[in-house]
Design a protein around this motif. Structure first.
Motif, PDB file in Angstrom:
ATOM      1  N   THR A 286       5.973  72.163  -6.399  1.00 24.16           N
ATOM      2  CA  THR A 286       6.921  71.412  -6.001  1.00 24.16           C
ATOM      3  C   THR A 286       6.543  69.964  -5.099  1.00 24.16           C
ATOM      4  OG1 THR A 286       7.542  72.175  -3.834  1.00 24.16           O
ATOM      5  CG2 THR A 286       8.614  73.417  -5.664  1.00 24.16           C
TER       6      THR A 286
ATOM      7  N   LEU B 288      11.608  64.846  -7.652  1.00 27.79           N
ATOM      8  CA  LEU B 288      12.768  63.832  -7.747  1.00 27.79           C
ATOM      9  C   LEU B 288      12.412  62.641  -8.449  1.00 27.79           C
ATOM     10  CD1 LEU B 288      14.195  64.365  -4.241  1.00 27.79           C
ATOM     11  CD2 LEU B 288      15.021  65.353  -6.208  1.00 27.79           C
ATOM     12  N   GLU B 289      11.253  62.248  -8.686  1.00 23.24           N
ATOM     13  CA  GLU B 289      10.986  60.990  -9.355  1.00 23.24           C
ATOM     14  C   GLU B 289      10.356  61.177 -10.862  1.00 23.24           C
ATOM     15  OE1 GLU B 289       8.919  58.159  -5.984  1.00 23.24           O
ATOM     16  OE2 GLU B 289       8.618  60.544  -5.514  1.00 23.24           O
ATOM     17  N   PRO B 290      11.465  61.036 -11.895  1.00 20.36           N
ATOM     18  CA  PRO B 290      10.834  61.096 -13.235  1.00 20.36           C
ATOM     19  C   PRO B 290       9.673  60.549 -13.600  1.00 20.36           C
ATOM     20  CG  PRO B 290      12.925  60.175 -13.123  1.00 20.36           C
ATOM     21  CD  PRO B 290      12.701  60.685 -11.887  1.00 20.36           C
TER      22      PRO B 290
ATOM     23  N   TRP C 150       7.120  68.666 -16.949  1.00 18.67           N
ATOM     24  CA  TRP C 150       7.754  68.203 -15.417  1.00 18.67           C
ATOM     25  C   TRP C 150       9.213  68.418 -15.572  1.00 18.67           C
ATOM     26  CZ3 TRP C 150      11.284  64.232 -15.710  1.00 18.67           C
ATOM     27  CH2 TRP C 150      10.928  63.405 -16.988  1.00 18.67           C
ATOM     28  N   TRP C 151       9.931  68.594 -14.401  1.00 14.54           N
ATOM     29  CA  TRP C 151      11.498  69.054 -14.299  1.00 14.54           C
ATOM     30  C   TRP C 151      11.860  68.123 -13.238  1.00 14.54           C
ATOM     31  CZ3 TRP C 151       8.311  72.519 -16.424  1.00 14.54           C
ATOM     32  CH2 TRP C 151       8.627  73.171 -17.609  1.00 14.54           C
ATOM     33  N   THR C 152      13.066  67.505 -13.080  1.00 12.01           N
ATOM     34  CA  THR C 152      13.566  66.780 -11.955  1.00 12.01           C
ATOM     35  C   THR C 152      14.585  67.427 -11.340  1.00 12.01           C
ATOM     36  OG1 THR C 152      13.395  64.636 -13.137  1.00 12.01           O
ATOM     37  CG2 THR C 152      14.844  64.609 -11.206  1.00 12.01           C
TER      38      THR C 152
ATOM     39  N   ALA D  80       5.302  64.563  -7.417  1.00  9.95           N
ATOM     40  CA  ALA D  80       5.187  63.389  -8.070  1.00  9.95           C
ATOM     41  C   ALA D  80       4.465  62.498  -7.393  1.00  9.95           C
ATOM     42  CB  ALA D  80       6.815  62.849  -7.722  1.00  9.95           C
TER      43      ALA D  80
ATOM     44  N   ASP E  47      16.079  68.842  -7.418  1.00 12.57           N
ATOM     45  CA  ASP E  47      16.034  69.028  -5.964  1.00 12.57           C
ATOM     46  C   ASP E  47      16.142  70.278  -5.347  1.00 12.57           C
ATOM     47  OD1 ASP E  47      17.116  68.806  -3.008  1.00 12.57           O
ATOM     48  OD2 ASP E  47      18.764  67.409  -3.631  1.00 12.57           O
TER      49      ASP E  47
ATOM     50  N   LEU F 279       6.425  61.708 -12.100  1.00 11.97           N
ATOM     51  CA  LEU F 279       6.161  63.157 -12.378  1.00 11.97           C
ATOM     52  C   LEU F 279       5.568  62.997 -13.904  1.00 11.97           C
ATOM     53  CD1 LEU F 279       9.494  64.802 -11.456  1.00 11.97           C
ATOM     54  CD2 LEU F 279       7.162  65.439 -10.607  1.00 11.97           C
TER      55      LEU F 279
ATOM     56  N   LYS G 274      18.290  60.309  -4.210  1.00  7.91           N
ATOM     57  CA  LYS G 274      18.655  61.431  -4.888  1.00  7.91           C
ATOM     58  C   LYS G 274      19.895  62.166  -4.218  1.00  7.91           C
ATOM     59  CE  LYS G 274      18.754  64.693  -8.097  1.00  7.91           C
ATOM     60  NZ  LYS G 274      19.089  64.435  -9.579  1.00  7.91           N
TER      61      LYS G 274
END
Length: 286
Positions: free
Chosen positions: A7, A33-35, A51-53, A10, A55, A38, A283
């Motif tokens: 986690t 949180l930052e595509p 990767w996954w966006t 990014a 929170d 990431l 976000k």
């Protein structure tokens, strides 16, 4: 095949840890949180990285991502709870929402991460690695939210270790001092906070390079150690822990009044520091 979830991947510590794990042939799942960031980190981590966006304070979304990661790879062996943010300034003048957000992301986000991924870790008899900080051992003035959150995640990890040992799951705590990341550079943009930190007793006042710190953390992680230190001298801080508050208080009496006045004169900035903090604000406001 070994699969690791990171986690806060990014940028900074999380991004480099993911890269070091990928170099060792481990498949990495990057959460943050930052595509765009990431995606760049995933590209550097090579085939098998994804990767996954998400929170980490959103339990529903995090549980869904955990299920997707498990479905993609078939297993999860390592989870690195690294996501974190920071703010600075005296408690009396702090912004309640920002102060609370630091606690929510750093502490509650770690608990949510564990809750989401523990079922998979129980299956693999895996390892949960909690990033704490020197701040868990040495609470500094004008850093109350961050210090409280990191002391909290240390205690959380110790409790979790006792709970899951019976299932063959290991839990480690990673400690590191000030390290050259976006977060620390962001905090240093505030001259009063920077000078206050530089006034801490040595060696706690120094900023350390990122890569050697990450190399130490990854080496300990792969050995499933219960305690891992990013700098060689940090174990001594645990031994000195009973006297540290008195030392810091004496130092603060000499220096803090000037720093507090400078901080207020400069605008009493209570923002989340660094690019990661800015991403969290964006976000959270969506």
């Amino acid at each position: 095949m070994t699969v690791a979830v990171v986690t806060g991947a990014a940028r900074g510590l999380g991004a480099l840890m993911a890269g070091k794990l990928a170099e060792r042939g481990i498949k990495v799942a990057l959460l943050g949180l930052e595509p765009e960031e990431l995606a760049l980190v995933a590209e550097k981590c090579g085939d098998g990285a994804a990767w996954w966006t998400v929170d980490v304070t959103d339990d529903t979304a995090l549980a869904a991502v955990a299920a997707e990661v498990k479905e993609r790879y078939g297993r999860i062996d390592i989870v690195v709870a690294n996501a974190g943010i920071a703010t600075g300034g005296p408690v009396e003048f702090s912004d309640p929402a920002t102060f609370n957000r630091v606690i929510q992301v750093n502490l509650m986000g770690s608990a949510s991460t564990a809750r989401a991924f523990l079922p998979a870790l129980r299956e693999s008899k895996g390892y949960f690695f909690q990033i704490a900080s020197l701040a868990a051992l040495c609470s500094a003035p004008m850093m109350a939210a961050y210090c409280a959150s990191k002391a909290g995640v240390e205690a959380f990890a110790h409790s979790l270790r006792a709970e899951v040992a019976i299932h063959g799951v290991g839990v480690g705590v990673g400690y590191l001092s000030w390290t050259d990341t976006d977060m620390v550079r962001g905090a240093d943009q505030d001259a009063a906070l920077r000078d206050m930190r530089n006034g801490l007793p040595s060696p706690a006042s120094k900023t350390y390079p990122l890569e050697p710190t990450v190399d130490r953390l990854v080496a300990g992680l792969l050995r499933r150690r219960p305690h891992v230190y990013g700098q060689w001298w940090l174990p001594a801080m645990k031994v000195a822990r009973p006297v540290i508050p008195a030392v810091i208080t004496r130092q603060s009496i000499k220096l803090l009044e000037g720093f507090e006045e400078r901080w207020k004169a400069a605008g009493a900035n209570t923002r989340l520091v660094g690019a990661g903090g800015a991403a969290n604000v964006t976000k959270h406001e969506e």
